[in-house]
Design a protein around this motif. Structure first.
Motif, PDB file in Angstrom:
ATOM      1  N   GLU A  77       0.880  19.747 -24.314  1.00 61.65           N
ATOM      2  CA  GLU A  77       1.635  20.415 -23.249  1.00 61.65           C
ATOM      3  C   GLU A  77       0.894  21.621 -22.699  1.00 61.65           C
ATOM      4  O   GLU A  77       1.162  22.055 -21.566  1.00 61.65           O
ATOM      5  N   ALA A  78      -0.040  22.166 -23.474  1.00 68.07           N
ATOM      6  CA  ALA A  78      -0.828  23.294 -22.991  1.00 68.07           C
ATOM      7  C   ALA A  78      -1.962  22.858 -22.066  1.00 68.07           C
ATOM      8  O   ALA A  78      -2.581  23.704 -21.403  1.00 68.07           O
ATOM      9  N   LEU A  79      -2.249  21.565 -22.000  1.00 70.75           N
ATOM     10  CA  LEU A  79      -3.291  21.059 -21.107  1.00 70.75           C
ATOM     11  C   LEU A  79      -2.839  21.214 -19.655  1.00 70.75           C
ATOM     12  O   LEU A  79      -1.638  21.276 -19.374  1.00 70.75           O
ATOM     13  N   PRO A  80      -3.769  21.244 -18.716  1.00 66.13           N
ATOM     14  CA  PRO A  80      -3.402  21.502 -17.307  1.00 66.13           C
ATOM     15  C   PRO A  80      -2.349  20.532 -16.758  1.00 66.13           C
ATOM     16  O   PRO A  80      -1.456  20.955 -16.027  1.00 66.13           O
ATOM     17  N   GLN A  81      -2.425  19.265 -17.083  1.00 66.39           N
ATOM     18  CA  GLN A  81      -1.481  18.280 -16.568  1.00 66.39           C
ATOM     19  C   GLN A  81      -0.684  17.613 -17.679  1.00 66.39           C
ATOM     20  O   GLN A  81      -0.120  16.542 -17.472  1.00 66.39           O
ATOM     21  N   GLY A  82      -0.655  18.210 -18.838  1.00 68.73           N
ATOM     22  CA  GLY A  82       0.113  17.650 -19.937  1.00 68.73           C
ATOM     23  C   GLY A  82      -0.377  16.276 -20.340  1.00 68.73           C
ATOM     24  O   GLY A  82      -1.580  16.080 -20.562  1.00 68.73           O
ATOM     25  N   PHE A  83       0.537  15.328 -20.447  1.00 67.60           N
ATOM     26  CA  PHE A  83       0.172  13.969 -20.844  1.00 67.60           C
ATOM     27  C   PHE A  83      -0.650  13.249 -19.785  1.00 67.60           C
ATOM     28  O   PHE A  83      -1.259  12.220 -20.076  1.00 67.60           O
ATOM     29  N   ASP A  84      -0.683  13.757 -18.582  1.00 66.75           N
ATOM     30  CA  ASP A  84      -1.457  13.138 -17.498  1.00 66.75           C
ATOM     31  C   ASP A  84      -2.829  13.775 -17.339  1.00 66.75           C
ATOM     32  O   ASP A  84      -3.528  13.511 -16.348  1.00 66.75           O
ATOM     33  N   THR A  85      -3.246  14.564 -18.301  1.00 68.70           N
ATOM     34  CA  THR A  85      -4.553  15.221 -18.228  1.00 68.70           C
ATOM     35  C   THR A  85      -5.657  14.252 -18.623  1.00 68.70           C
ATOM     36  O   THR A  85      -5.620  13.657 -19.710  1.00 68.70           O
ATOM     37  N   PRO A  86      -6.677  14.046 -17.773  1.00 74.01           N
ATOM     38  CA  PRO A  86      -7.827  13.229 -18.180  1.00 74.01           C
ATOM     39  C   PRO A  86      -8.603  13.945 -19.279  1.00 74.01           C
ATOM     40  O   PRO A  86      -8.870  15.145 -19.177  1.00 74.01           O
ATOM     41  N   ILE A  87      -8.952  13.214 -20.320  1.00 71.95           N
ATOM     42  CA  ILE A  87      -9.630  13.853 -21.452  1.00 71.95           C
ATOM     43  C   ILE A  87     -11.069  13.389 -21.608  1.00 71.95           C
ATOM     44  O   ILE A  87     -11.802  13.897 -22.449  1.00 71.95           O
ATOM     45  N   GLY A  88     -11.502  12.407 -20.818  1.00 70.24           N
ATOM     46  CA  GLY A  88     -12.893  11.977 -20.902  1.00 70.24           C
ATOM     47  C   GLY A  88     -13.139  11.033 -22.056  1.00 70.24           C
ATOM     48  O   GLY A  88     -12.388  10.976 -23.030  1.00 70.24           O
ATOM     49  N   GLU A  89     -14.209  10.294 -21.943  1.00 68.26           N
ATOM     50  CA  GLU A  89     -14.557   9.331 -22.984  1.00 68.26           C
ATOM     51  C   GLU A  89     -14.878  10.050 -24.296  1.00 68.26           C
ATOM     52  O   GLU A  89     -15.561  11.069 -24.306  1.00 68.26           O
ATOM     53  N   ARG A  90     -14.344   9.492 -25.393  1.00 67.37           N
ATOM     54  CA  ARG A  90     -14.507  10.045 -26.745  1.00 67.37           C
ATOM     55  C   ARG A  90     -13.878  11.440 -26.875  1.00 67.37           C
ATOM     56  O   ARG A  90     -14.207  12.183 -27.795  1.00 67.37           O
ATOM     57  N   GLY A  91     -13.026  11.816 -25.951  1.00 66.28           N
ATOM     58  CA  GLY A  91     -12.341  13.094 -26.050  1.00 66.28           C
ATOM     59  C   GLY A  91     -13.265  14.283 -25.930  1.00 66.28           C
ATOM     60  O   GLY A  91     -13.122  15.268 -26.671  1.00 66.28           O
TER      61      GLY A  91
END
Length: 559
Positions: free
Chosen positions: A456-470
């Protein structure tokens, strides 16, 4: 419309689409008949207009037949090509599915002897290299027999000398093509080997990019891959040279044969011993006699390429199945224990890694597996996951009613030491475990894995792109996200490999606490050497020299 077969050869694959190929050859044969009729009608029209003093209006019925034969032959040839292409595409799709399923049955243990680049090349370029063989080579090989035979039958009553010339020069072309083909096959084999090496080296360079840069060897790796690419280019040009040589041989004999027919008929026409219509028809048929041979020559490299590619595909199909097959349906009854009874396993004959292992993993208990490297921890986990079949003994899973389940591996959740995350959002990564999960289910499992707060602290929450391998997440966040994903399947058995390795103390404590909470109503098995996770373990097993015993028992023996 595609037969199934266990024969993993080009001949076996051809039989699987024999109906499609048969339709293609049949349509091509009808088209060949129409071609002969078309040329016959055309020769009669020209003869009537030039020497029969016929008006063009008088030839309108014949012209209509000429147009009909022309259009019908084009449609039949299109349908024949579509049938062969459709059959080959269906076959390649089926082979790709069968090969992937076989590799799943082989498992990572059986695939250890094959490099990733070699496997990917066989699945991609190898299978794609088979498509021209079935779509072009086989139908053209059949037409190389059908159309010349029909033309010879047509020419025989018209002129014996022309028949003799065509019958003698025609078979010479496949003979010389075969002689050239022996050299071409060796070059194609070398080209395929170089393609495998190039793919493996390129993939290794990408995977080891960090290490190469840290050791200052990135330029050397680039130069090595570039050198392999240049060798592959040179070999490909060698294949093209052989292809041009094959075409030159074909054109030489075809031109020689047509010239002989023209000279013989020309002399006889001047002497008045041959009629124009027969001579003109034979001269029209002579180039068509060699047309299937030209088409066959153009697709001959498809056979060589398929033969070379089939070597790599056959190696994958020949791998023995090591993994245990189990149902994809999870068990609904709660499992209370998983027991290893006199379990023995190994990777080579007469060299067991584990011998007579007896242990029990109970529900509601966090079991910890320890041991030095090479002791057999990974082998034990592979047995539990069904990636390796035991040499002796068995693994038994019992439910609350005392019933034994055969396909209990379908209820396992697995978190490796380096979890795989895809290029996508947090929600997309979580939904790999359950594509139909709603947002509330995602929030629930994230809360259980102590991952909800950082998501939830990420910019878009669950819709935040995290990139390959995180790449956008820390190591602890990746582990907690992987734990949340596996909990979304609600597995009854949870197995984790070094979940707290390489984590800072705070992240390690969070992950360990989340795993302990997951163990309250599950069978949880963790591989670990140290760290906070040990404080939550209620059963500690040590693997030593192929044996498994609990730590209290070892202490008693030591005392």
């Amino acid at each position: 419309m595609m037969q199934s077969s266990g024969n993993k050869t080009l001949a076996g694959f051809t039989r699987r689409i024999s109906l499609w190929l048969g339709v293609a050859v049949l349509l091509g044969g009808v088209g060949a008949v129409l071609l002969v009729l078309q040329l016959t009608v055309f020769a009669r029209i020209v003869a009537d207009l030039a020497f029969g003093q016929h008006a063009l209006v008088a030839e309108m019925p014949a012209l209509k037949w000429l147009v009909f034969f022309l259009v019908a032959r084009g449609l039949l040839q299109w349908a024949a090509d579509m049938a062969a292409t459709q059959g080959s595409l269906r076959l390649i799709s089926s082979l790709r599915s069968e090969l992937l399923q076989h590799l799943f049955n082989v498992g990572p243990v059986g695939m250890a002897s094959h490099t990733t680049g070699e496997t990917v090349t066989a699945l991609d370029a190898g299978l794609e290299g088979l498509e021209p063989y079935f779509a072009q080579y086989i139908p053209r090989a059949a037409m190389m027999v059908v159309l010349p035979f029909m033309i010879l039958v047509t020419v025989l009553p018209l002129d014996g000398w022309s028949f003799l010339i065509l019958a003698c020069t025609g078979p010479l072309i496949p003979v010389f093509m075969a002689l050239v083909g022996y050299r071409a096959q060796a070059i194609m084999d070398r080209q395929w080997t170089q393609l495998l090496l190039l793919g493996s080296s390129f993939l290794d360079a990408l995977q080891g990019m960090t290490s190469l840069r840290l050791f200052g060897r990135a330029r050397d790796a680039v130069a090595a891959v570039a050198g392999m690419a240049d060798e592959y280019r040179c070999t490909t040009m060698s294949v093209m040279k052989v292809a041009f040589l094959t075409s030159a041989v074909l054109e030489f004999f075809a031109s020689l044969s047509i010239a002989l027919v023209a000279v013989v008929f020309g002399a006889r026409l001047l002497e008045g011993r041959a009629d124009f219509q027969s001579a003109f028809l034979v001269l029209l048929l002579a180039p068509e006699y060699f047309m299937p041979l030209r088409a066959f020559s153009a697709s001959y490299h498809a056979r060589q390429n398929a033969t070379a590619a089939m070597a790599g595909i056959s190696k994958l199909f020949a791998l023995p199945s090591v993994a245990t097959c189990h149902s994809n349906q999870p068990i609904t009854e709660p499992l209370v224990s998983v027991r290893c009874e006199n379990l023995s396993a190994g990777y080579e004959a007469n060299r067991p890694v584990l011998s007579n292992v007896n242990c029990t993993f109970a529900r509601g208990t966090l079991s910890l597996i320890m041991g030095e490297s090479g002791a057999g921890k990974t082998t034990l986990v592979r047995l539990l996951l069904g990636l390796l079949s035991p040499v002796a003994g068995r693994i038994v899973a019992e439910d609350v009613h005392g019933a034994i389940h055969a396909h209990w591996q379908s209820s396992i959740g697995w978190v490796p030491q380096r979890p795989c995350l895809i290029h996508g959002t947090v929600a997309e990564n979580l939904r790999l475990a359950n594509p139909q999960a709603d947002i509330e289910s995602l929030r629930n499992v994230a809360r259980q894995a102590d991952a909800l707060s950082f998501i939830e602290a990420l910019p878009q929450g669950f819709d935040t792109p995290i990139g390959e391998r995180g790449v956008c997440l820390s190591g602890g966040q990746v582990q907690r996200l992987a734990l949340a994903r596996v909990l979304l399947r609600n597995p009854q058995i949870l197995i984790l490999d070094e979940p707290t390795a390489h984590l800072d103390p705070v992240s390690e404590q969070c992950v360990a606490a989340a795993i302990a909470r997951a163990a309250l109503n599950r069978i949880v098995i963790v591989i670990a050497h140290r760290g906070a996770i040990i404080n939550y373990a209620r059963q500690v097993l040590r693997v030593h020299k192929g044996q498994v015993c609990s730590v209290p028992e070892m202490l008693e023996h030591a005392a």
